[in-house]
Design a protein around this motif. Structure first.
Motif, PDB file in Angstrom:
ATOM      1  N   GLU A   1      -5.070   1.963   3.931  1.00 32.52           N
ATOM      2  CA  GLU A   1      -5.764   3.200   4.303  1.00 32.52           C
ATOM      3  C   GLU A   1      -7.165   2.821   4.785  1.00 32.52           C
ATOM      4  O   GLU A   1      -7.872   2.073   4.115  1.00 32.52           O
ATOM      5  CB  GLU A   1      -5.863   4.146   3.113  1.00 32.52           C
ATOM      6  CG  GLU A   1      -6.628   5.428   3.442  1.00 32.52           C
ATOM      7  CD  GLU A   1      -6.909   6.266   2.208  1.00 32.52           C
ATOM      8  OE1 GLU A   1      -6.307   7.336   2.068  1.00 32.52           O
ATOM      9  OE2 GLU A   1      -7.741   5.841   1.374  1.00 32.52           O
TER      10      GLU A   1
ATOM     11  N   ARG B   1     -10.856   4.351   5.981  1.00 30.26           N
ATOM     12  CA  ARG B   1     -11.711   5.549   5.955  1.00 30.26           C
ATOM     13  C   ARG B   1     -12.975   5.243   6.743  1.00 30.26           C
ATOM     14  O   ARG B   1     -13.763   4.367   6.370  1.00 30.26           O
ATOM     15  CB  ARG B   1     -12.019   5.929   4.508  1.00 30.26           C
ATOM     16  CG  ARG B   1     -10.774   6.036   3.650  1.00 30.26           C
ATOM     17  CD  ARG B   1     -11.087   6.321   2.202  1.00 30.26           C
ATOM     18  NE  ARG B   1     -11.328   7.742   1.981  1.00 30.26           N
ATOM     19  CZ  ARG B   1     -11.627   8.258   0.796  1.00 30.26           C
ATOM     20  NH1 ARG B   1     -11.755   7.468  -0.260  1.00 30.26           N
ATOM     21  NH2 ARG B   1     -11.839   9.539   0.672  1.00 30.26           N
TER      22      ARG B   1
ATOM     23  N   ARG C   1      -7.496  -0.111   0.364  1.00 26.13           N
ATOM     24  CA  ARG C   1      -8.317   0.939   0.982  1.00 26.13           C
ATOM     25  C   ARG C   1      -9.620   0.326   1.469  1.00 26.13           C
ATOM     26  O   ARG C   1     -10.305  -0.353   0.696  1.00 26.13           O
ATOM     27  CB  ARG C   1      -8.574   2.044  -0.046  1.00 26.13           C
ATOM     28  CG  ARG C   1      -9.537   3.114   0.395  1.00 26.13           C
ATOM     29  CD  ARG C   1      -9.802   4.096  -0.741  1.00 26.13           C
ATOM     30  NE  ARG C   1      -8.885   5.223  -0.708  1.00 26.13           N
ATOM     31  CZ  ARG C   1      -8.807   6.152  -1.668  1.00 26.13           C
ATOM     32  NH1 ARG C   1      -9.561   6.041  -2.744  1.00 26.13           N
ATOM     33  NH2 ARG C   1      -7.971   7.166  -1.565  1.00 26.13           N
TER      34      ARG C   1
ATOM     35  N   PHE D   1      -3.227   6.607  -2.729  1.00 27.05           N
ATOM     36  CA  PHE D   1      -4.319   5.640  -2.752  1.00 27.05           C
ATOM     37  C   PHE D   1      -5.303   5.923  -3.879  1.00 27.05           C
ATOM     38  O   PHE D   1      -6.062   5.042  -4.280  1.00 27.05           O
ATOM     39  CB  PHE D   1      -5.025   5.621  -1.398  1.00 27.05           C
ATOM     40  CG  PHE D   1      -4.245   4.898  -0.333  1.00 27.05           C
ATOM     41  CD1 PHE D   1      -4.368   3.524  -0.178  1.00 27.05           C
ATOM     42  CD2 PHE D   1      -3.377   5.580   0.494  1.00 27.05           C
ATOM     43  CE1 PHE D   1      -3.639   2.847   0.787  1.00 27.05           C
ATOM     44  CE2 PHE D   1      -2.638   4.918   1.461  1.00 27.05           C
ATOM     45  CZ  PHE D   1      -2.769   3.547   1.614  1.00 27.05           C
TER      46      PHE D   1
ATOM     47  N   ARG E   1      -2.639   5.151   7.109  1.00 22.89           N
ATOM     48  CA  ARG E   1      -3.494   6.331   7.194  1.00 22.89           C
ATOM     49  C   ARG E   1      -4.888   5.960   7.671  1.00 22.89           C
ATOM     50  O   ARG E   1      -5.452   4.947   7.253  1.00 22.89           O
ATOM     51  CB  ARG E   1      -3.606   7.011   5.826  1.00 22.89           C
ATOM     52  CG  ARG E   1      -4.465   8.269   5.816  1.00 22.89           C
ATOM     53  CD  ARG E   1      -4.262   9.040   4.512  1.00 22.89           C
ATOM     54  NE  ARG E   1      -5.074  10.230   4.516  1.00 22.89           N
ATOM     55  CZ  ARG E   1      -6.250  10.356   3.897  1.00 22.89           C
ATOM     56  NH1 ARG E   1      -6.728   9.341   3.191  1.00 22.89           N
ATOM     57  NH2 ARG E   1      -6.944  11.463   3.953  1.00 22.89           N
TER      58      ARG E   1
ATOM     59  N   HIS F   1       2.658   8.763   3.343  1.00 17.71           N
ATOM     60  CA  HIS F   1       2.242   9.104   4.708  1.00 17.71           C
ATOM     61  C   HIS F   1       3.304   8.689   5.722  1.00 17.71           C
ATOM     62  O   HIS F   1       3.023   8.064   6.743  1.00 17.71           O
ATOM     63  CB  HIS F   1       0.892   8.460   5.034  1.00 17.71           C
ATOM     64  CG  HIS F   1      -0.197   8.854   4.098  1.00 17.71           C
ATOM     65  ND1 HIS F   1      -0.756  10.119   4.079  1.00 17.71           N
ATOM     66  CD2 HIS F   1      -0.819   8.169   3.095  1.00 17.71           C
ATOM     67  CE1 HIS F   1      -1.679  10.195   3.134  1.00 17.71           C
ATOM     68  NE2 HIS F   1      -1.731   9.032   2.523  1.00 17.71           N
TER      69      HIS F   1
END
Length: 414
Positions: A319, A321, A287, A252, A348, A16
């Motif tokens: 990352e 989310r 993550r 990831f 990200r 990324h």
């Protein structure tokens, strides 16, 4: 004979937008130490050496510095490397005459003789053992592009052309080897039954064509060193047909992979053992989520603070989310504020709306997907559906896939 099997280095890869050169340098330093300590006869690199057909200069320097260092510390080591689908076959072969002086064989493509027969000789590489005697022959099968295995002699069926190349090369190897010499295949391909990672492996399959069957490699092949799939695995449970996997997590989705090289031992034609050697992870991937924003912000606050004495290059890639009920225009700002002073590097943010388990296209179930998560085939499928209002048919998908292969081949030759 003893071999180290590796693949999918993807030198020059970005995560990324963040370069991975430090991680690749750590892997190559570790591999040099393994070679020095264990003294294998052969190192196999089964394709996708670079991440793109036009890799950055630094990535090329990493490869050639490694080859020189490996030869200097172990002059009798034989290295065989092939091009993968991410590589330019011509670029891989460009320094081949020089690399042969370092006992390194670089194969990027298959060639055909004037009479239409496969030039098998250049794809068959003798593998000497510690005494200098030829203990095995390597069958080098770089990624086979449609233009290389279709045409007047082979017809227009891509998979049939691949099968014919395998058949001819194995026949040539059987004719060349002496009793007791093993046949070792190195190939970059998607074998049927292989487990693919979510978002870091570019499809090799044209349209809906099936992956290659393991039966291409008959029982005369003692070991098959495969590249392309990033998860270490056997093919159909066969001990002798293996993917070594990538040396670092390339997305990831690969956080939980046990990245490794494979230590392969043979006695004559008999495969004795295949043992993994786990690669230490220089930089961890972390993550968080998917979870509501408030929960994510709480988790971010609990991350460790920056240690001023620690190397910044070893801070984990992160990352995040986030599951949202409604759009949050300042989402990135909130996350970046929560991360101030934390010992991670944000690469990200993925956001999805609540109810994303519903049917794709529903307004209340839309998932925000970044372009780099979608394959070209999936982008084409979505564009077709948006423009025409119906799903694309298989013949059109096959035509698109063939066009994509042609464009990638032209880019490689540029």
């Amino acid at each position: 004979m003893r071999l180290f099997h590796t693949s999918d280095w993807h030198l020059g890869q970005n995560l990324h937008g963040q370069e991975r050169d430090f991680e690749h340098a750590c892997f190559l330093d570790w591999l040099l130490r393994q070679l020095a300590a264990e003294q294998p006869d052969v190192l196999l690199i089964a394709g996708d050496i670079f991440d793109t057909v036009n890799p950055p200069v630094k990535a090329q320097e990493r490869l050639y510095d490694f080859i020189v260092s490996a030869h200097e510390q172990q002059p009798l080591l034989t290295i065989v490397m092939i091009a993968g689908n991410h590589d330019s076959g011509s670029r891989i072969e460009l320094p081949a005459p020089l690399m042969r002086r370092l006992r390194t064989h670089a194969l990027g493509r298959v060639l055909w003789l004037d009479d239409g027969q496969l030039d098998a000789e250049r794809l068959l590489i003798p593998l000497p053992d510690a005494s200098g005697a030829i203990a095995a022959w390597c069958l080098a099968l770089p990624f086979l592009r449609p233009a290389e295995v279709t045409g007047a002699q082979l017809g227009d069926n891509y998979l049939r052309g691949i099968g014919q190349v395998h058949e001819w090369l194995i026949a040539a190897a059987d004719a060349k080897r002496q009793p007791g010499q093993a046949l070792i295949a190195i190939s970059h391909a998607h074998m049927a039954g292989g487990s693919v990672s979510e978002d870091s492996e570019r499809s090799l399959i044209i349209g809906n064509a099936e992956a290659l069957p393991a039966s291409l490699f008959g029982p005369s092949i003692s070991y098959v060193a495969l590249g392309h799939l990033h998860k270490p695995q056997k093919v159909n449970g066969e001990e002798r047909i293996r993917y070594s996997g990538s040396p670092i997590p390339l997305s990831f989705s690969e956080i939980n992979y046990q990245h490794q090289i494979l230590d392969v031992r043979l006695d004559g034609e008999t495969l004795l053992s295949v043992e993994p050697r786990l690669i230490p992870r220089a930089v961890h991937l972390q993550r968080l989520g998917p979870a509501p924003l408030a929960e994510i912000l709480g988790q971010l606050s609990e991350l460790p603070d920056i240690d001023l004495l620690a190397e910044t290059q070893r801070q984990p890639w992160l990352e995040v989310r986030v599951r949202l009920d409604e759009p949050q225009p300042d989402l990135r700002q909130q996350i970046e504020i929560a991360l101030q002073g934390k010992a991670v590097r944000l690469v990200r943010i993925a956001a999805e709306y609540a109810g994303s388990g519903g049917r794709e296209g529903d307004d209340d179930s839309a998932t925000l997907i970044e372009l780099d998560q979608l394959t070209p085939q999936e982008l084409f499928r979505r564009a077709w559906l948006d423009h025409y209002g119906n799903e694309v048919d298989d013949p059109t998908l096959n035509d698109f896939a063939q066009l994509l292969q042609d464009v990638q081949h032209e880019e490689e030759q540029a």
